[in-house]
Design a protein around this motif. Structure first.
Motif, PDB file in Angstrom:
ATOM      1  N   ARG A  90     -14.121  36.868  46.172  1.00 43.37           N
ATOM      2  CA  ARG A  90     -12.257  37.638  47.239  1.00 43.37           C
ATOM      3  C   ARG A  90     -12.837  38.203  48.718  1.00 43.37           C
ATOM      4  O   ARG A  90     -12.537  38.264  49.342  1.00 43.37           O
ATOM      5  CB  ARG A  90     -11.871  37.715  46.450  1.00 43.37           C
ATOM      6  N   ASP A 110     -14.282  36.903  51.394  1.00 47.24           N
ATOM      7  CA  ASP A 110     -13.701  36.205  52.428  1.00 47.24           C
ATOM      8  C   ASP A 110     -11.864  36.816  53.381  1.00 47.24           C
ATOM      9  O   ASP A 110     -11.606  37.219  54.234  1.00 47.24           O
ATOM     10  CB  ASP A 110     -13.584  34.822  53.291  1.00 47.24           C
ATOM     11  N   GLU A 111     -11.530  36.836  52.277  1.00 48.47           N
ATOM     12  CA  GLU A 111     -10.211  37.769  51.952  1.00 48.47           C
ATOM     13  C   GLU A 111      -9.561  38.911  52.250  1.00 48.47           C
ATOM     14  O   GLU A 111      -9.057  39.229  53.183  1.00 48.47           O
ATOM     15  CB  GLU A 111      -8.940  36.927  50.786  1.00 48.47           C
ATOM     16  N   GLU A 171     -12.641  40.893  53.543  1.00 48.45           N
ATOM     17  CA  GLU A 171     -12.425  41.017  55.765  1.00 48.45           C
ATOM     18  C   GLU A 171     -11.604  40.190  56.192  1.00 48.45           C
ATOM     19  O   GLU A 171     -11.542  40.943  57.457  1.00 48.45           O
ATOM     20  CB  GLU A 171     -14.278  39.820  56.280  1.00 48.45           C
ATOM     21  N   LYS A 172     -10.372  39.292  56.086  1.00 52.40           N
ATOM     22  CA  LYS A 172      -9.499  39.524  56.911  1.00 52.40           C
ATOM     23  C   LYS A 172      -8.693  40.376  56.940  1.00 52.40           C
ATOM     24  O   LYS A 172      -7.728  41.141  58.516  1.00 52.40           O
ATOM     25  CB  LYS A 172      -8.925  38.205  56.883  1.00 52.40           C
ATOM     26  N   SER A 173      -8.170  41.045  56.033  1.00 53.44           N
ATOM     27  CA  SER A 173      -7.680  42.258  55.589  1.00 53.44           C
ATOM     28  C   SER A 173      -8.190  43.499  56.484  1.00 53.44           C
ATOM     29  O   SER A 173      -6.851  44.402  56.469  1.00 53.44           O
ATOM     30  CB  SER A 173      -6.885  42.307  54.084  1.00 53.44           C
ATOM     31  N   GLU A 191     -10.027  43.597  58.921  1.00 52.48           N
ATOM     32  CA  GLU A 191      -8.879  43.441  60.598  1.00 52.48           C
ATOM     33  C   GLU A 191      -7.916  43.877  60.899  1.00 52.48           C
ATOM     34  O   GLU A 191      -8.407  44.906  61.353  1.00 52.48           O
ATOM     35  CB  GLU A 191      -9.108  41.205  60.561  1.00 52.48           C
ATOM     36  N   LYS A 192      -7.507  44.219  59.995  1.00 52.06           N
ATOM     37  CA  LYS A 192      -5.918  44.413  60.483  1.00 52.06           C
ATOM     38  C   LYS A 192      -6.272  46.460  59.911  1.00 52.06           C
ATOM     39  O   LYS A 192      -5.608  47.016  60.258  1.00 52.06           O
ATOM     40  CB  LYS A 192      -4.917  44.066  58.965  1.00 52.06           C
TER      41      LYS A 192
END
Length: 70
Positions: free
Chosen positions: A14, A16-17, A19-21, A23-24
């Motif tokens: 998880r 990648d998920e 790292e995207k979260s 960012e926020k």
């Protein structure tokens, strides 16, 4: 200056998920009073592990300003 060090163990597969979260999430952290800077470092030996470093002006900025914020 206070340096906060957090070791983040992400559920397997998880990253990648995460790292995207992140960012926020970093926008929220960086807007906290007393915040100076931060770095997120990915471990090269364990794919789902990170170290998160945050510099705060004071211990109160971290313990009260950030931890007790909503």
């Amino acid at each position: 200056m206070i340096l906060e060090v957090a070791i983040l163990n992400i559920k397997q597969g998880r990253s990648d998920e995460f790292e995207k979260s992140f960012e926020k999430a970093q926008l929220i952290i960086s807007s906290t009073e007393g915040y100076i800077s931060h770095e997120l470092k990915k471990c090269i030996e364990e794919i789902d592990k990170y170290i998160f470093l945050v510099e705060w002006e004071t211990i109160e900025a971290h313990e009260i300003g950030f931890r007790k914020s909503n």
